[in-house]
Design a protein around this motif. Structure first.
Motif, PDB file in Angstrom:
ATOM      1  N   TRP A 234       0.840  -1.192   0.000  1.00  0.00           N
ATOM      2  CA  TRP A 234       0.000   0.000   0.000  1.00  0.00           C
ATOM      3  C   TRP A 234       0.880   1.248   0.000  1.00  0.00           C
ATOM      4  CZ3 TRP A 234      -5.107   0.498  -0.677  1.00  0.00           C
ATOM      5  CH2 TRP A 234      -5.930  -0.608  -0.447  1.00  0.00           C
ATOM      6  N   PHE A 236       0.837   5.285   0.670  1.00  0.00           N
ATOM      7  CA  PHE A 236       0.088   6.360   1.313  1.00  0.00           C
ATOM      8  C   PHE A 236       0.837   7.677   1.114  1.00  0.00           C
ATOM      9  CE2 PHE A 236      -0.502   2.446   3.819  1.00  0.00           C
ATOM     10  CZ  PHE A 236      -1.849   2.238   3.571  1.00  0.00           C
ATOM     11  N   LEU A 268      -4.426  10.700   7.218  1.00  0.00           N
ATOM     12  CA  LEU A 268      -3.494   9.689   6.717  1.00  0.00           C
ATOM     13  C   LEU A 268      -3.470   8.445   7.590  1.00  0.00           C
ATOM     14  CD1 LEU A 268      -1.018   8.560   5.183  1.00  0.00           C
ATOM     15  CD2 LEU A 268       0.402  10.013   6.629  1.00  0.00           C
ATOM     16  N   ALA A 272      -4.695   4.728   6.440  1.00  0.00           N
ATOM     17  CA  ALA A 272      -3.703   3.657   6.375  1.00  0.00           C
ATOM     18  C   ALA A 272      -4.115   2.480   7.239  1.00  0.00           C
ATOM     19  CB  ALA A 272      -2.336   4.188   6.813  1.00  0.00           C
TER      20      ALA A 272
END
Length: 284
Positions: A234, A236, A268, A272
């Protein structure tokens, strides 16, 4: 109850005290290859999980009595334990709460960390922070990645120093539970993750794919849809501007976290956490 050594540090203006306090600054950390771990939670975890990296441990007598498990683990690992007065510990760090460690900085290499992460029976899960500059956010994502069962965190691009004291405190000890790689560009992180058989997903509100929809079909071999059950990295973005278009273009797909209520967006660390837990669930 472990034996508490005698007080040996009583002068808050001593050279040793100044040297330890200086590690709150990046230049001293870079020069000496060391950083501070402040407070009982972080110190407890570094003593338990990375005692080989602990150079010195500083405690007050009162803190040693409050946290005997720290002193016991430190003595078992044959670490240097220095007992100072409360004034000495406060001079070293205002956030020490009577417990402080000086720790050697580790610098895991990205390819090696990916090759040795995880286990043969479980897909990789990696969190990549792209130019994340807020230390509290970076530390919280490291903590969330640890809690979600991620194997690796990468701070890419112009991200905050992982050994910044606020980052270290915000991880609540998770910094010592999984590798955290720094000093690479986002493109390098993406290429290495893809070479390790990870699908690269960018988390962004403009994403084509809805996270809940992907979780519903994870592991089903649905055509033309990213599979959360596979190895996943992932990505971010920055707190203020997210992921610019060129950064999103590096990913295999862009995924949005659904907003059910009236909130304009998620911060954020929250986004996440949601994404990493979704992958963690799919991997199980």
């Amino acid at each position: 109850m472990p034996r508490i050594p005698d007080v040996t540090l009583a002068n808050p203006r001593a050279g040793r005290v100044k040297q330890v306090r200086a590690l709150s600054g990046r230049s001293a950390r870079s020069k000496h290859g060391q950083f501070l771990v402040e407070g009982p939670q972080g110190v407890r975890e570094v003593v338990r999980h990375a005692p080989q990296d602990v150079r010195d441990l500083y405690v007050t007598a009162a803190a040693a009595r409050r946290h005997p498990e720290i002193l016991d683990a430190a003595q078992h690992a044959d670490l240097y334990v220095h007992v100072g007065t409360p004034e000495v510990l406060d001079a070293m760090s205002a956030d020490a709460q009577g417990v402080l460690a000086v720790v050697r900085a580790r610098a895991p290499e990205l390819t090696t960390a990916l090759a040795t992460a995880g286990s043969p029976d479980r897909a990789l899960l990696v969190a990549v922070l792209a130019s994340v500059r807020d230390p509290g956010n970076a530390g919280t994502v490291i903590r969330a990645a640890d809690a979600a069962g991620a194997d690796l965190v990468v701070l890419a691009g112009d991200s905050v120093d992982v050994h910044n004291p606020k980052v270290v405190r915000s991880t609540a000890g998770s910094l010592f539970h999984l590798p955290v790689v720094t000093g690479v560009t986002l493109a390098q992180a993406v290429d290495a993750a893809r070479a390790a058989d990870c699908t690269v997903l960018a988390a962004d509100g403009t994403g084509r794919y809805d996270l809940d929809d992907l979780l519903d079909v994870a592991g089903s071999d649905a055509a033309d849809v990213p599979d959360l059950a596979c190895g996943t990295a992932w990505v971010f973005g920055n707190e203020a501007w997210g992921l610019p278009a060129p950064d999103r273009a590096l990913a295999d797909a862009v995924v949005r976290v659904p907003i059910r209520g009236q909130a304009e967006s998620l911060n954020l660390a929250t986004a996440a956490t949601v994404c990493l837990y979704a992958s963690g669930r799919a991997h199980r």
